[in-house]
Scaffold this motif. Structure first.
Motif, PDB file in Angstrom:
ATOM      1  N   ILE A   1       7.085 -21.654 -23.342  1.00 32.78           N
ATOM      2  CA  ILE A   1       8.208 -22.479 -22.905  1.00 32.78           C
ATOM      3  C   ILE A   1       8.687 -21.946 -21.568  1.00 32.78           C
ATOM      4  O   ILE A   1       8.893 -20.746 -21.410  1.00 32.78           O
ATOM      5  CB  ILE A   1       9.345 -22.451 -23.939  1.00 32.78           C
ATOM      6  N   GLU A   2       8.848 -22.846 -20.614  1.00 37.38           N
ATOM      7  CA  GLU A   2       9.401 -22.506 -19.310  1.00 37.38           C
ATOM      8  C   GLU A   2      10.772 -23.152 -19.193  1.00 37.38           C
ATOM      9  O   GLU A   2      10.922 -24.350 -19.418  1.00 37.38           O
ATOM     10  CB  GLU A   2       8.516 -23.029 -18.178  1.00 37.38           C
TER      11      GLU A   2
ATOM     12  N   SER B   1      16.105 -24.987 -14.151  1.00 40.82           N
ATOM     13  CA  SER B   1      17.502 -25.432 -14.079  1.00 40.82           C
ATOM     14  C   SER B   1      17.672 -26.899 -14.455  1.00 40.82           C
ATOM     15  O   SER B   1      18.760 -27.304 -14.868  1.00 40.82           O
ATOM     16  CB  SER B   1      18.085 -25.174 -12.689  1.00 40.82           C
ATOM     17  N   HIS B   2      16.607 -27.704 -14.347  1.00 40.34           N
ATOM     18  CA  HIS B   2      16.712 -29.133 -14.660  1.00 40.34           C
ATOM     19  C   HIS B   2      15.593 -29.636 -15.567  1.00 40.34           C
ATOM     20  O   HIS B   2      15.356 -30.840 -15.657  1.00 40.34           O
ATOM     21  CB  HIS B   2      16.766 -29.945 -13.369  1.00 40.34           C
ATOM     22  N   ALA B   3      14.907 -28.718 -16.231  1.00 35.66           N
ATOM     23  CA  ALA B   3      13.834 -29.113 -17.153  1.00 35.66           C
ATOM     24  C   ALA B   3      13.472 -27.941 -18.057  1.00 35.66           C
ATOM     25  O   ALA B   3      13.621 -26.781 -17.674  1.00 35.66           O
ATOM     26  CB  ALA B   3      12.594 -29.565 -16.395  1.00 35.66           C
ATOM     27  N   ILE B   4      13.016 -28.292 -19.241  1.00 38.97           N
ATOM     28  CA  ILE B   4      12.419 -27.330 -20.159  1.00 38.97           C
ATOM     29  C   ILE B   4      11.008 -27.842 -20.393  1.00 38.97           C
ATOM     30  O   ILE B   4      10.822 -29.015 -20.728  1.00 38.97           O
ATOM     31  CB  ILE B   4      13.175 -27.258 -21.505  1.00 38.97           C
ATOM     32  N   ARG B   5      10.023 -26.971 -20.217  1.00 40.63           N
ATOM     33  CA  ARG B   5       8.630 -27.407 -20.353  1.00 40.63           C
ATOM     34  C   ARG B   5       7.880 -26.527 -21.346  1.00 40.63           C
ATOM     35  O   ARG B   5       8.084 -25.323 -21.397  1.00 40.63           O
ATOM     36  CB  ARG B   5       7.930 -27.361 -19.002  1.00 40.63           C
TER      37      ARG B   5
ATOM     38  N   ASP C   1      -3.286 -22.913 -19.041  1.00 45.18           N
ATOM     39  CA  ASP C   1      -3.832 -23.326 -17.744  1.00 45.18           C
ATOM     40  C   ASP C   1      -2.786 -23.958 -16.829  1.00 45.18           C
ATOM     41  O   ASP C   1      -3.089 -24.409 -15.735  1.00 45.18           O
ATOM     42  CB  ASP C   1      -5.018 -24.277 -17.927  1.00 45.18           C
ATOM     43  N   GLY C   2      -1.515 -24.007 -17.277  1.00 42.48           N
ATOM     44  CA  GLY C   2      -0.439 -24.563 -16.465  1.00 42.48           C
ATOM     45  C   GLY C   2      -0.136 -26.020 -16.720  1.00 42.48           C
ATOM     46  O   GLY C   2       0.809 -26.571 -16.159  1.00 42.48           O
ATOM     47  N   THR C   3      -0.907 -26.667 -17.597  1.00 43.29           N
ATOM     48  CA  THR C   3      -0.682 -28.072 -17.922  1.00 43.29           C
ATOM     49  C   THR C   3       0.597 -28.225 -18.735  1.00 43.29           C
ATOM     50  O   THR C   3       0.798 -27.519 -19.724  1.00 43.29           O
ATOM     51  CB  THR C   3      -1.858 -28.635 -18.746  1.00 43.29           C
ATOM     52  N   THR C   4       1.455 -29.158 -18.328  1.00 44.53           N
ATOM     53  CA  THR C   4       2.666 -29.449 -19.089  1.00 44.53           C
ATOM     54  C   THR C   4       2.283 -30.296 -20.294  1.00 44.53           C
ATOM     55  O   THR C   4       1.754 -31.400 -20.145  1.00 44.53           O
ATOM     56  CB  THR C   4       3.705 -30.183 -18.224  1.00 44.53           C
ATOM     57  N   LEU C   5       2.544 -29.764 -21.482  1.00 41.71           N
ATOM     58  CA  LEU C   5       2.217 -30.465 -22.726  1.00 41.71           C
ATOM     59  C   LEU C   5       3.418 -31.217 -23.289  1.00 41.71           C
ATOM     60  O   LEU C   5       3.250 -32.160 -24.062  1.00 41.71           O
ATOM     61  CB  LEU C   5       1.709 -29.468 -23.763  1.00 41.71           C
ATOM     62  N   ALA C   6       4.606 -30.772 -22.921  1.00 43.51           N
ATOM     63  CA  ALA C   6       5.831 -31.422 -23.379  1.00 43.51           C
ATOM     64  C   ALA C   6       6.945 -31.013 -22.430  1.00 43.51           C
ATOM     65  O   ALA C   6       6.901 -29.930 -21.838  1.00 43.51           O
ATOM     66  CB  ALA C   6       6.163 -30.995 -24.806  1.00 43.51           C
ATOM     67  N   GLU C   7       7.955 -31.889 -22.294  1.00 43.35           N
ATOM     68  CA  GLU C   7       9.075 -31.537 -21.428  1.00 43.35           C
ATOM     69  C   GLU C   7      10.297 -32.372 -21.734  1.00 43.35           C
ATOM     70  O   GLU C   7      10.205 -33.467 -22.286  1.00 43.35           O
ATOM     71  CB  GLU C   7       8.712 -31.675 -19.954  1.00 43.35           C
ATOM     72  N   VAL C   8      11.434 -31.812 -21.355  1.00 43.84           N
ATOM     73  CA  VAL C   8      12.715 -32.501 -21.362  1.00 43.84           C
ATOM     74  C   VAL C   8      13.266 -32.313 -19.954  1.00 43.84           C
ATOM     75  O   VAL C   8      13.293 -31.186 -19.453  1.00 43.84           O
ATOM     76  CB  VAL C   8      13.686 -31.889 -22.396  1.00 43.84           C
TER      77      VAL C   8
ATOM     78  N   VAL D   1       6.192 -35.591 -25.119  1.00 45.73           N
ATOM     79  CA  VAL D   1       5.336 -34.676 -25.880  1.00 45.73           C
ATOM     80  C   VAL D   1       3.932 -35.263 -25.875  1.00 45.73           C
ATOM     81  O   VAL D   1       3.739 -36.438 -26.209  1.00 45.73           O
ATOM     82  CB  VAL D   1       5.832 -34.486 -27.332  1.00 45.73           C
ATOM     83  N   ASP D   2       2.963 -34.444 -25.492  1.00 48.09           N
ATOM     84  CA  ASP D   2       1.569 -34.870 -25.494  1.00 48.09           C
ATOM     85  C   ASP D   2       1.190 -35.370 -26.885  1.00 48.09           C
ATOM     86  O   ASP D   2       1.616 -34.811 -27.901  1.00 48.09           O
ATOM     87  CB  ASP D   2       0.675 -33.693 -25.093  1.00 48.09           C
TER      88      ASP D   2
END
Length: 97
Positions: A10-11, A14-18, A23-30, A47-48
């Motif tokens: 989880i990353e 300030s304006h997103a949670i990923r 490999d750096g691919t975003t699998l889900a985010e808010v 969400v993927d």
């Protein structure tokens, strides 16, 4: 000796949670851009397909709520998932603008 595969992480931004693959691919985010001073709009939850039904979106929304509380911001949920998440989690109602 067996090597363990790197895990997703989880990353917090300030304006997103990923939720990100090794490999750096975003699998889900808010995402929650600023709309006015001290208030963000939770406008997108993704969400993927391969991860749906595993509670990932809820986990990310809770992390977003924690981030907003820690940074003294309010949320205006407009994404349908975020609206329903806040309805199901009255313990975070103080964050809703």
């Amino acid at each position: 000796m067996t090597k363990k595969a790197p895990e997703n992480q989880i990353e917090v931004h300030s304006h997103a949670i990923r939720y990100v693959a090794p490999d750096g691919t975003t699998l889900a985010e808010v995402t929650f851009p600023d709309r006015e001073p001290g208030t963000v709009e939770i406008n997108h939850t993704f969400v993927d397909e391969s991860l749906r039904g595993q509670g990932i979106a809820g986990m990310l929304l809770e992390q977003a709520a924690r981030e907003l509380k820690e940074t003294h911001r309010k949320a205006r949920p407009t994404c349908s998932y975020a609206v329903s998440w806040f309805e199901r989690h009255p313990e975070w109602a103080e964050l809703v603008a």
